[in-house]
Motif scaffolding. Structure first.
Motif, PDB file in Angstrom:
ATOM      1  N   HIS A 404     111.999 113.665  91.775  1.00  0.00           N
ATOM      2  CA  HIS A 404     111.499 113.756  90.387  1.00  0.00           C
ATOM      3  C   HIS A 404     112.610 114.018  89.370  1.00  0.00           C
ATOM      4  O   HIS A 404     112.321 114.320  88.212  1.00  0.00           O
ATOM      5  CB  HIS A 404     110.432 114.842  90.299  1.00  0.00           C
ATOM      6  CG  HIS A 404     109.222 114.540  91.129  1.00  0.00           C
ATOM      7  ND1 HIS A 404     108.303 113.572  90.778  1.00  0.00           N
ATOM      8  CD2 HIS A 404     108.794 115.060  92.323  1.00  0.00           C
ATOM      9  CE1 HIS A 404     107.349 113.516  91.695  1.00  0.00           C
ATOM     10  NE2 HIS A 404     107.623 114.397  92.648  1.00  0.00           N
ATOM     11  N   GLU A 474     103.912 118.916  94.701  1.00  0.00           N
ATOM     12  CA  GLU A 474     103.084 118.718  93.511  1.00  0.00           C
ATOM     13  C   GLU A 474     103.576 119.593  92.363  1.00  0.00           C
ATOM     14  O   GLU A 474     103.603 119.161  91.205  1.00  0.00           O
ATOM     15  CB  GLU A 474     101.626 119.041  93.831  1.00  0.00           C
ATOM     16  CG  GLU A 474     100.666 118.939  92.654  1.00  0.00           C
ATOM     17  CD  GLU A 474     100.589 117.552  92.026  1.00  0.00           C
ATOM     18  OE1 GLU A 474     100.041 117.440  90.914  1.00  0.00           O
ATOM     19  OE2 GLU A 474     101.073 116.578  92.653  1.00  0.00           O
ATOM     20  N   ARG A 477     106.589 118.018  90.923  1.00  0.00           N
ATOM     21  CA  ARG A 477     106.190 116.823  90.166  1.00  0.00           C
ATOM     22  C   ARG A 477     105.738 117.183  88.750  1.00  0.00           C
ATOM     23  O   ARG A 477     106.103 116.519  87.773  1.00  0.00           O
ATOM     24  CB  ARG A 477     105.060 116.086  90.892  1.00  0.00           C
ATOM     25  CG  ARG A 477     104.674 114.749  90.234  1.00  0.00           C
ATOM     26  CD  ARG A 477     103.345 114.230  90.737  1.00  0.00           C
ATOM     27  NE  ARG A 477     102.231 115.073  90.296  1.00  0.00           N
ATOM     28  CZ  ARG A 477     101.716 115.076  89.060  1.00  0.00           C
ATOM     29  NH1 ARG A 477     102.245 114.276  88.128  1.00  0.00           N
ATOM     30  NH2 ARG A 477     100.711 115.861  88.746  1.00  0.00           N
ATOM     31  N   ILE A 478     104.962 118.269  88.633  1.00  0.00           N
ATOM     32  CA  ILE A 478     104.480 118.699  87.323  1.00  0.00           C
ATOM     33  C   ILE A 478     105.652 119.133  86.436  1.00  0.00           C
ATOM     34  O   ILE A 478     105.695 118.819  85.244  1.00  0.00           O
ATOM     35  CB  ILE A 478     103.465 119.847  87.487  1.00  0.00           C
ATOM     36  CG1 ILE A 478     102.214 119.340  88.201  1.00  0.00           C
ATOM     37  CG2 ILE A 478     103.090 120.446  86.138  1.00  0.00           C
ATOM     38  CD1 ILE A 478     101.222 120.435  88.580  1.00  0.00           C
ATOM     39  N   GLU A 481     107.483 116.005  85.299  1.00  0.00           N
ATOM     40  CA  GLU A 481     106.686 115.313  84.276  1.00  0.00           C
ATOM     41  C   GLU A 481     106.826 116.004  82.930  1.00  0.00           C
ATOM     42  O   GLU A 481     106.981 115.344  81.881  1.00  0.00           O
ATOM     43  CB  GLU A 481     105.229 115.270  84.712  1.00  0.00           C
ATOM     44  CG  GLU A 481     104.295 114.566  83.766  1.00  0.00           C
ATOM     45  CD  GLU A 481     102.862 114.604  84.260  1.00  0.00           C
ATOM     46  OE1 GLU A 481     102.093 115.482  83.792  1.00  0.00           O
ATOM     47  OE2 GLU A 481     102.513 113.773  85.140  1.00  0.00           O
ATOM     48  N   ARG A 484     110.247 115.208  81.472  1.00  0.00           N
ATOM     49  CA  ARG A 484     110.353 113.834  80.984  1.00  0.00           C
ATOM     50  C   ARG A 484     109.627 113.648  79.665  1.00  0.00           C
ATOM     51  O   ARG A 484     110.033 112.830  78.823  1.00  0.00           O
ATOM     52  CB  ARG A 484     109.798 112.859  82.034  1.00  0.00           C
ATOM     53  CG  ARG A 484     110.695 112.664  83.234  1.00  0.00           C
ATOM     54  CD  ARG A 484     110.237 111.474  84.084  1.00  0.00           C
ATOM     55  NE  ARG A 484     108.888 111.682  84.613  1.00  0.00           N
ATOM     56  CZ  ARG A 484     108.609 112.330  85.738  1.00  0.00           C
ATOM     57  NH1 ARG A 484     109.618 112.831  86.453  1.00  0.00           N
ATOM     58  NH2 ARG A 484     107.367 112.448  86.162  1.00  0.00           N
ATOM     59  N   ASN A 485     108.551 114.398  79.462  1.00  0.00           N
ATOM     60  CA  ASN A 485     107.744 114.258  78.258  1.00  0.00           C
ATOM     61  C   ASN A 485     108.125 115.258  77.162  1.00  0.00           C
ATOM     62  O   ASN A 485     107.420 115.392  76.165  1.00  0.00           O
ATOM     63  CB  ASN A 485     106.258 114.435  78.600  1.00  0.00           C
ATOM     64  CG  ASN A 485     105.751 113.338  79.524  1.00  0.00           C
ATOM     65  OD1 ASN A 485     106.238 112.199  79.469  1.00  0.00           O
ATOM     66  ND2 ASN A 485     104.782 113.657  80.356  1.00  0.00           N
TER      67      ASN A 485
END
Length: 487
Positions: A404, A474, A477-478, A481, A484-485
């Motif tokens: 990630h 998981e 991953r969060i 994310e 990235r945002n």
């Protein structure tokens, strides 16, 4: 639960009959929330003796409260606060009184302030708790700890349980530290050179108080353990932050006027860098050159599952200038608050006297319980089990971070239980942590590890001691994310 009779007293300025005063006393206790539904009141005989009134007076008061549904009676079991008793009253906030004393002038030294380094008290309810230093209940050997605690509470150990050691420690715990724990780090010490402390932080405070004055200078790692900086600030000594790299403290940058050097060579806090042997020798030479003492915090040496731990600085010390700080709180559980200092006799003598003036000694039953847990082999078994589990979590986490795109800022070559991370420029990890909490993810912002005036905002720490391997992918991953945002 029975309410203690000592919590009841009559107001000498109260008006009315004794019966009325007793009724009012109990009713006010219920309305204030001090006496709660289902709690048992003292018997009429005990309360009468305590208040020095006749038993019939208390009986009549209880009977009246029974009739008004403040109390209930359960046969021969006595009187209880009724389940139907009025709910405690909700009072508006009390207006602040004007105090005659100016506390801003009365306080001689201030210990509050600084950048807080806290974890949510309810961290266990979060699904992805990437926080450092908390106990995983699935790993802790609760059954054997309980058995050792029961053994320490037995008649055989009545003396260590109840005695005031004054400035001494449990000889069994000291013997184990001297004969088993320290030799694993290459350290040989006599009992007179060992002092049990209330965890590593208490050990660092004792060392600071003994070694530093307002005229002396302390060199410490930047970034570093936040509580160490707080302790140093409280000592009012001169501060000399020294940078770290991938091999730990950069000894060439230590100022020549330094009196005490604080270092975490096994796992630099928070970058987790492991100082290689050559640099350890160079650090000792630097300390010898400027005639400085080194305080070595070896807080996580047991977690060296990825490779053999390097020798402790203390084991390489040929002239007694290293003070060694160890801890069982990190490897057992943080609430234990059990650590130790190892140093030359003159230093330990002063640290022992200071400890005695503040808290005497660590509670005897805690020391004896730990001694049994260590001596019976439960501690070694626990460390082996933890090392295997943490090694697997580290592997899973490394793979997830690569997948990630999370950037690693520092890594220990021997293990540990956390990663030091760097977010992209412009990311404020304090704000990121707050955002992730709404998604049941906990991370530790990096700002508290730096001096507040120059703290970079894009570092953070991810611990894996409290999160199962199955949840790591998981959770990572969060985090990826969210990065990235950003923003």
């Amino acid at each position: 639960m029975a309410i203690s009779v000592e919590t009841f007293f009559l107001n000498p300025d109260a008006q009315g009959t004794l019966q009325a005063q007793i009724q009012q006393m109990v009713a006010e206790g219920i309305l204030s929330g001090r006496l709660r539904q289902g709690e048992k009141l003292p018997s009429t005989r005990k309360l009468a003796q305590h208040l020095r009134v006749s038993r019939i007076t208390v009986t009549l008061a209880y009977t009246e409260l029974l009739a008004n549904d403040y109390l209930s009676s359960k046969g021969r079991s006595g009187y209880f606060v009724s389940d139907n008793a009025p709910e405690p009253l909700s009072f508006p906030p009390r207006p602040e009184a004007e105090e005659a004393l100016d506390w801003s002038r009365a306080i001689g030294q201030r210990f509050s302030g600084g950048t807080p380094h806290t974890k949510p008290r309810d961290w266990a309810r979060f699904r992805y708790p990437f926080i450092y230093g908390q106990t995983d209940p699935t790993l802790f050997d609760h059954a054997n700890w309980r058995l050792c605690a029961l053994q320490a509470l037995g008649q055989k150990d009545f003396e260590p349980l109840t005695s005031d050691y004054y400035d001494q420690d449990d000889p069994e715990l000291i013997e184990f530290i001297a004969r088993h724990t320290l030799p694993r780090r290459g350290i040989l010490a006599e009992p007179e050179e060992i002092l049990v402390t209330m965890g590593a932080q208490n050990a660092l405070w004792l060392a600071t108080q003994v070694l530093l004055t307002q005229r002396r200078t302390a060199a410490f790692e930047e970034p570093c353990y936040p509580s160490l900086r707080t302790i140093l600030n409280q000592s009012r000594c001169h501060l000399a932050p020294v940078g770290v790299d991938g091999e730990g403290l950069i000894h060439q940058d230590i100022p020549p006027e330094t009196d005490v050097i604080f270092a975490t060579p096994s796992h630099q806090c928070p970058t987790t860098a492991t100082m290689p042997l050559a640099r350890r020798r160079a650090l000792l030479n630097k300390a010898r050159e400027i005639n400085a003492v080194i305080v070595e915090d070896d807080y996580e040496f047991e977690m060296s599952f990825a490779g053999a731990p390097s020798p402790a600085l203390k084991s390489l010390d040929g002239d007694g200038r290293v003070v060694y700080v160890g801890s069982f709180s990190k490897s057992l559980f943080p609430g234990l608050r059990l650590g130790y200092l190892v140093g030359s006799r003159p230093f330990i003598r002063e640290a022992r006297a200071l400890r005695a003036s503040v808290l005497r000694h660590v509670p005897g039953h805690i020391q004896r319980t730990a001694a049994y847990f260590l001596r019976l082999g439960h501690y070694d078994a626990l460390i082996r089990r933890m090392s295997g589990v943490l090694s697997e979590r580290r592997r899973v986490m490394s793979e997830a971070m690569d997948l990630h795109g999370l950037e690693l800022a520092g890594q220990s070559g021997t293990g540990g239980s956390a990663f030091w991370m760097r977010a992209p420029e412009g990311v404020n990890t304090t704000e990121l942590a707050a955002q992730l909490q709404t998604r049941s993810v906990l991370i530790e912002p990096g700002a508290p590890f730096f001096e507040s005036g120059s703290a970079p905002q894009n570092y953070y720490r991810l611990g894996y001691s409290s999160i199962p391997a199955s949840k790591i992918p998981e959770g990572v991953r969060i985090i990826g994310e969210a990065l990235r945002n950003w923003p």
